[in-house]
Design a protein around this motif. Structure first.
Motif, PDB file in Angstrom:
ATOM      1  N   ALA A  50     -41.122  13.432  13.638  1.00  0.00           N
ATOM      2  CA  ALA A  50     -41.421  12.157  13.874  1.00  0.00           C
ATOM      3  C   ALA A  50     -42.865  11.752  13.791  1.00  0.00           C
ATOM      4  CB  ALA A  50     -40.937  11.793  15.371  1.00  0.00           C
ATOM      5  N   ALA A  51     -43.757  12.674  14.299  1.00  0.00           N
ATOM      6  CA  ALA A  51     -45.076  12.430  14.286  1.00  0.00           C
ATOM      7  C   ALA A  51     -45.765  12.638  12.989  1.00  0.00           C
ATOM      8  CB  ALA A  51     -45.641  13.613  15.349  1.00  0.00           C
ATOM      9  N   ILE A  52     -44.959  13.405  11.992  1.00  0.00           N
ATOM     10  CA  ILE A  52     -45.592  13.554  10.716  1.00  0.00           C
ATOM     11  C   ILE A  52     -45.163  12.519   9.697  1.00  0.00           C
ATOM     12  CG2 ILE A  52     -45.581  15.080   8.791  1.00  0.00           C
ATOM     13  CD1 ILE A  52     -45.500  17.492  10.734  1.00  0.00           C
ATOM     14  N   PHE A  53     -43.709  12.096   9.667  1.00  0.00           N
ATOM     15  CA  PHE A  53     -43.045  11.598   9.032  1.00  0.00           C
ATOM     16  C   PHE A  53     -42.689  10.134   9.234  1.00  0.00           C
ATOM     17  CE2 PHE A  53     -41.880  15.985   7.670  1.00  0.00           C
ATOM     18  CZ  PHE A  53     -42.655  16.161   6.636  1.00  0.00           C
ATOM     19  N   VAL A  54     -42.535   9.788  10.311  1.00  0.00           N
ATOM     20  CA  VAL A  54     -42.119   8.412  10.573  1.00  0.00           C
ATOM     21  C   VAL A  54     -43.295   7.361  10.778  1.00  0.00           C
ATOM     22  CG1 VAL A  54     -40.930   6.928  12.327  1.00  0.00           C
ATOM     23  CG2 VAL A  54     -40.234   9.206  11.762  1.00  0.00           C
ATOM     24  N   GLU A  55     -43.221   6.046  10.267  1.00  0.00           N
ATOM     25  CA  GLU A  55     -44.252   5.304  10.106  1.00  0.00           C
ATOM     26  C   GLU A  55     -44.355   4.564  11.393  1.00  0.00           C
ATOM     27  OE1 GLU A  55     -43.737   2.386   7.075  1.00  0.00           O
ATOM     28  OE2 GLU A  55     -43.987   3.888   5.568  1.00  0.00           O
ATOM     29  N   PRO A  56     -45.517   4.035  11.956  1.00  0.00           N
ATOM     30  CA  PRO A  56     -45.600   3.352  13.425  1.00  0.00           C
ATOM     31  C   PRO A  56     -44.726   2.409  13.490  1.00  0.00           C
ATOM     32  CG  PRO A  56     -47.816   3.780  12.417  1.00  0.00           C
ATOM     33  CD  PRO A  56     -46.819   4.150  11.368  1.00  0.00           C
ATOM     34  N   GLY A  57     -43.997   2.329  14.769  1.00  0.00           N
ATOM     35  CA  GLY A  57     -42.960   1.263  14.920  1.00  0.00           C
ATOM     36  C   GLY A  57     -42.263   1.769  16.287  1.00  0.00           C
ATOM     37  N   PRO A  58     -41.158   0.763  16.645  1.00  0.00           N
ATOM     38  CA  PRO A  58     -40.425   1.005  17.908  1.00  0.00           C
ATOM     39  C   PRO A  58     -39.700   2.418  17.721  1.00  0.00           C
ATOM     40  CG  PRO A  58     -40.222  -1.154  17.386  1.00  0.00           C
ATOM     41  CD  PRO A  58     -40.805  -0.606  16.263  1.00  0.00           C
ATOM     42  N   TRP A  59     -39.169   2.778  16.547  1.00  0.00           N
ATOM     43  CA  TRP A  59     -38.395   4.075  16.490  1.00  0.00           C
ATOM     44  C   TRP A  59     -39.233   5.137  16.705  1.00  0.00           C
ATOM     45  CZ3 TRP A  59     -33.674   4.594  17.785  1.00  0.00           C
ATOM     46  CH2 TRP A  59     -32.718   3.393  17.647  1.00  0.00           C
ATOM     47  N   LEU A  60     -40.414   5.222  16.246  1.00  0.00           N
ATOM     48  CA  LEU A  60     -41.374   6.389  16.251  1.00  0.00           C
ATOM     49  C   LEU A  60     -41.559   6.569  17.734  1.00  0.00           C
ATOM     50  CD1 LEU A  60     -43.487   8.315  15.313  1.00  0.00           C
ATOM     51  CD2 LEU A  60     -45.244   6.650  15.198  1.00  0.00           C
ATOM     52  N   TRP A  61     -42.000   5.405  18.635  1.00  0.00           N
ATOM     53  CA  TRP A  61     -42.398   5.713  20.048  1.00  0.00           C
ATOM     54  C   TRP A  61     -40.926   6.199  20.822  1.00  0.00           C
ATOM     55  CZ3 TRP A  61     -46.926   6.573  20.405  1.00  0.00           C
ATOM     56  CH2 TRP A  61     -48.019   6.038  19.766  1.00  0.00           C
ATOM     57  N   VAL A  62     -39.785   5.748  20.406  1.00  0.00           N
ATOM     58  CA  VAL A  62     -38.665   6.305  21.001  1.00  0.00           C
ATOM     59  C   VAL A  62     -38.250   7.747  20.707  1.00  0.00           C
ATOM     60  CG1 VAL A  62     -36.113   6.180  20.811  1.00  0.00           C
ATOM     61  CG2 VAL A  62     -37.300   4.014  20.839  1.00  0.00           C
ATOM     62  N   ALA A  63     -38.673   8.138  19.594  1.00  0.00           N
ATOM     63  CA  ALA A  63     -38.519   9.538  19.078  1.00  0.00           C
ATOM     64  C   ALA A  63     -39.533  10.301  19.722  1.00  0.00           C
ATOM     65  CB  ALA A  63     -38.605   9.739  17.523  1.00  0.00           C
ATOM     66  N   LEU A  64     -40.770   9.997  19.939  1.00  0.00           N
ATOM     67  CA  LEU A  64     -42.020  10.699  20.363  1.00  0.00           C
ATOM     68  C   LEU A  64     -41.513  11.028  21.923  1.00  0.00           C
ATOM     69  CD1 LEU A  64     -44.933   9.523  18.626  1.00  0.00           C
ATOM     70  CD2 LEU A  64     -43.669  11.902  18.271  1.00  0.00           C
ATOM     71  N   LEU A  65     -41.309   9.658  22.574  1.00  0.00           N
ATOM     72  CA  LEU A  65     -41.207   9.712  24.069  1.00  0.00           C
ATOM     73  C   LEU A  65     -39.791  10.639  24.570  1.00  0.00           C
ATOM     74  CD1 LEU A  65     -42.583   8.702  26.470  1.00  0.00           C
ATOM     75  CD2 LEU A  65     -41.043   6.812  26.149  1.00  0.00           C
ATOM     76  N   ALA A  66     -38.889  10.328  24.052  1.00  0.00           N
ATOM     77  CA  ALA A  66     -37.483  11.001  24.425  1.00  0.00           C
ATOM     78  C   ALA A  66     -37.720  12.394  24.206  1.00  0.00           C
ATOM     79  CB  ALA A  66     -36.464  10.250  23.784  1.00  0.00           C
ATOM     80  N   SER A  67     -38.066  12.607  22.847  1.00  0.00           N
ATOM     81  CA  SER A  67     -38.168  14.277  22.491  1.00  0.00           C
ATOM     82  C   SER A  67     -39.284  14.878  23.535  1.00  0.00           C
ATOM     83  CB  SER A  67     -38.214  14.426  20.896  1.00  0.00           C
ATOM     84  OG  SER A  67     -39.656  13.877  20.709  1.00  0.00           O
TER      85      SER A  67
END
Length: 356
Positions: A50-67
């Motif tokens: 997520a940190a490398i390939f996902v562009e900024p947005g709600p799903w990035l923060w969901v992925a980073l926070l939950a994982s």
């Protein structure tokens, strides 16, 4: 799309982590305690992707926070069983052979027919005590002639229900009994072992039924058996070893409670996982086979042995009986609430019958 996928995976991993914290005995809840290392690795991979390939947005923060939360929770449980943590059982300062005891613990897998591989391992390492689990009459027929001369003291419980066990000892056994603590088809061995210097120690061999859909709908009866032994040790404190396939991982709520109730130490803490199951699937592997000791012992050495056809690897460990060093250990101790919880679980396990 990648953000949605990784965010969804991260949420599932977090849910699996939180479910394991629910204090209920249902097998599907307790099963989430087993793959903590696997969940931690998946959470780390998810966070990095997520940190490398996902562009900024709600799903990035969901992925980073939950994982990220999942990874922190899982590392909290796993870290004590790595070399990054202080050891719980102190290392022996000398290998005084008349005060040491070496144990080899092996779940043989009943249909496994590679008995000679295990016998060769036993003769190579020359343990004082050999404990086999899942051993039936066929296994007894293979082990008896091979071990009778060097390991003449024995306790034999050949069963065809996957819960047979055999104890072969080079050291003298006394006050030996076979107990059916919680369920009438699950045996345990209780005995005293006389060391070469004449000191006598207590030994328990256990193999409770696992919480799994094909075995038991709840972990209740496994938990009750472990806690009952822990309570016995607390009520009659003396030098004690507890060994076997406990069908529970080292970091589970029940195993940690057992250690606090019984004042037992785990020689793996601060040294490594020593994962023994499943022998054929490295990705799905966790520590199911255990040896716990009281504060009277120091550790000479411990290792996981090689594959011999079973779904478990054997464990080999050597301890030195050093009661003079017991004050060096920080022995876990249960509080009043935990002892009450243990007593309630034991009582419930004795009275509630398993559905068949």
């Amino acid at each position: 799309m990648l953000g949605i996928l990784l965010g969804s995976i991260a949420i599932v991993l977090l849910l699996a982590t939180l479910i394991a914290r629910i204090h209920l005995h249902w097998w599907w809840i307790r099963s989430f305690e087993f793959p903590r290392l696997q969940i931690a690795c998946l959470a780390l991979i998810t966070w990095l992707l997520a940190a490398i390939f996902v562009e900024p947005g709600p799903w990035l923060w969901v992925a980073l926070l939950a994982s990220g939360i999942t990874l922190l929770f899982q590392v909290y449980y796993i870290l004590p069983w790595t070399p990054l943590w202080p050891v719980q059982v102190k290392a022996a300062k000398s290998n005084d052979s008349d005060k040491t005891i070496t144990l080899l613990i092996a779940n043989v897998l009943t249909p496994n027919r590679q008995a000679q591989a295990l016998i060769d391992m036993i003769k190579q390492h020359q343990p004082d005590i050999v404990l086999t689990l899942e051993s039936d009459q066929w296994w007894q027929d293979q082990l008896d002639p091979a071990l009778a001369e060097q390991w003449p003291h024995s306790v034999k419980i050949p069963l065809d229900n996957l819960y047979g066990m055999h104890l072969y000892s080079h050291l003298e056994l006394s006050n030996t009994s076979v107990e059916w603590l919680i369920q009438d088809d699950i045996p345990s061995i209780h005995t005293r072992v006389t060391l070469a210097n004449g000191d006598s120690i207590r030994f328990y061999a256990l193999h409770p039924r696992p919480p799994a859909p094909s075995e038991s709908e709840k972990s209740l009866w496994r938990d009750a058996e472990l806690l009952l032994v822990g309570k016995k040790i607390h009520e009659d404190p003396q030098a004690t070893l507890v060994a076997g396939d406990l069908n529970d991982v080292a970091w589970s709520r029940t195993t940690r409670l057992f250690c606090r109730v019984g004042g037992m130490l785990d020689p793996r803490r601060g040294r490594g996982l020593f994962s023994t199951f499943h022998a054929k699937y490295p990705v799905l592997r966790w520590p199911l086979d255990h040896i716990f000791v009281t504060e009277h012992f120091t550790l000479v050495g411990m290792q996981r042995l090689s594959y011999f056809g079973s779904d478990h690897f054997p464990i080999l460990a050597t301890f030195c009986y050093r009661p003079s060093r017991q004050d060096e250990h920080e022995t876990p101790e249960a509080d009043a609430e935990e002892r009450s919880e243990a007593s309630e679980t034991i009582q419930e396990g004795k009275t509630e019958k398993q559905e068949t």
